[in-house]
Design an enzyme around this catalytic site. Structure first.
Site, PDB file in Angstrom:
ATOM      1  N   ASP A   3     -64.647   0.074 -25.623  1.00 55.63           N
ATOM      2  CA  ASP A   3     -65.118  -0.191 -24.276  1.00 55.63           C
ATOM      3  C   ASP A   3     -63.877  -0.305 -23.386  1.00 55.63           C
ATOM      4  O   ASP A   3     -62.757  -0.450 -23.896  1.00 55.63           O
ATOM      5  CB  ASP A   3     -65.929  -1.490 -24.272  1.00 55.63           C
ATOM      6  CG  ASP A   3     -66.401  -1.879 -22.887  1.00 55.63           C
ATOM      7  OD1 ASP A   3     -66.880  -1.003 -22.150  1.00 55.63           O
ATOM      8  OD2 ASP A   3     -66.272  -3.073 -22.539  1.00 55.63           O
ATOM      9  N   ASP A   5     -63.431  -2.103 -19.664  1.00 59.11           N
ATOM     10  CA  ASP A   5     -63.237  -3.417 -19.040  1.00 59.11           C
ATOM     11  C   ASP A   5     -63.520  -4.540 -20.037  1.00 59.11           C
ATOM     12  O   ASP A   5     -64.578  -4.578 -20.665  1.00 59.11           O
ATOM     13  CB  ASP A   5     -64.184  -3.577 -17.842  1.00 59.11           C
ATOM     14  CG  ASP A   5     -63.984  -2.491 -16.804  1.00 59.11           C
ATOM     15  OD1 ASP A   5     -63.371  -2.775 -15.764  1.00 59.11           O
ATOM     16  OD2 ASP A   5     -64.436  -1.348 -17.035  1.00 59.11           O
TER      17      ASP A   5
END
Length: 213
Positions: A3, A5
């Site tokens: 992922d 952020d």
């Protein structure tokens, strides 16, 4: 695969600054970054809830969301940095002949400028944004698209994320999953309930998890 952020980069300072500027324009008191940080993983929805205590059902939500996107686009590379140990982790993975990539729910209009602003991402084998496919996480399609582009079966991939939807998407795609507990997580999150295959409290722990030197 990672992922973005809350897993590879700390974008909370820019996201918080963008929505806080909206408060200030409305003569509301500025809030500390510590107020916004726990909501960062939820994107615009989380930021607007933290700043104005509204939900997507609010009559002005869509207008505020677009205002937030405009404000964020103007500052999104000013304060965002990789988390500590992330650059070292990626170098180590490459040295071991492992490919890595990004699968994020962040829209391409934000993902591309941010990843292009950091040399860190020059070695990414794939970058999938939230609007690359018709679905976003927790739907597995973004992760499946990443595995197709890498010409790898999902079972050969591992997905690392700091949100429950990351783990749900990874499991639905048939990948092994790792919860990054150093990320944003959100308020009241019980990571153990996500049922990830493993957890790491710092990026470099991934190497030990993979039993790599």
């Amino acid at each position: 695969m990672f992922d973005l952020d809350g897993t590879l980069i700390d974008s909370a300072p820019d996201l918080g600054a963008a929505v806080d500027a909206m408060r200030v324009r409305r003569n509301l008191p500025s809030l500390l970054l510590s107020h916004y940080r726990p909501h960062t993983g939820a994107g615009a929805r989380g930021m607007l809830h933290a700043a104005f205590d509204i939900t997507p059902q609010h009559a002005e939500y869509e207008l505020l969301k677009e205002e937030f996107f405009t404000a964020y686009r103007e500052c999104m590379t000013q304060r965002t940095r990789p988390f500590e140990e992330v650059p070292e982790l990626l170098v180590a993975l490459l040295a071991l002949g492992m490919r890595w990539g990004v699968v994020t729910n962040k829209a391409q209009r934000f993902t591309v400028p941010i990843t292009q602003s950091m040399a860190l991402f020059d070695t990414a084998a794939v970058v999938i944004s939230g609007d690359t496919t018709p679905h976003a996480k927790p739907h597995p399609e973004p992760l499946l698209e990443a595995s197709r582009r890498l010409a790898l079966p999902p079972s050969a991939c591992l997905y690392v994320g700091d949100d429950e939807r990351d783990i749900r998407a990874g499991k639905a795609a048939g990948m092994r999953t790792v919860a990054a507990t150093y990320g944003y997580l959100g308020t009241g999150s019980d990571v153990t309930e996500w049922c990830a295959d493993a957890e790491i409290s710092s990026p470099m722990q991934l190497l030990k998890l993979l039993k790599l030197p």
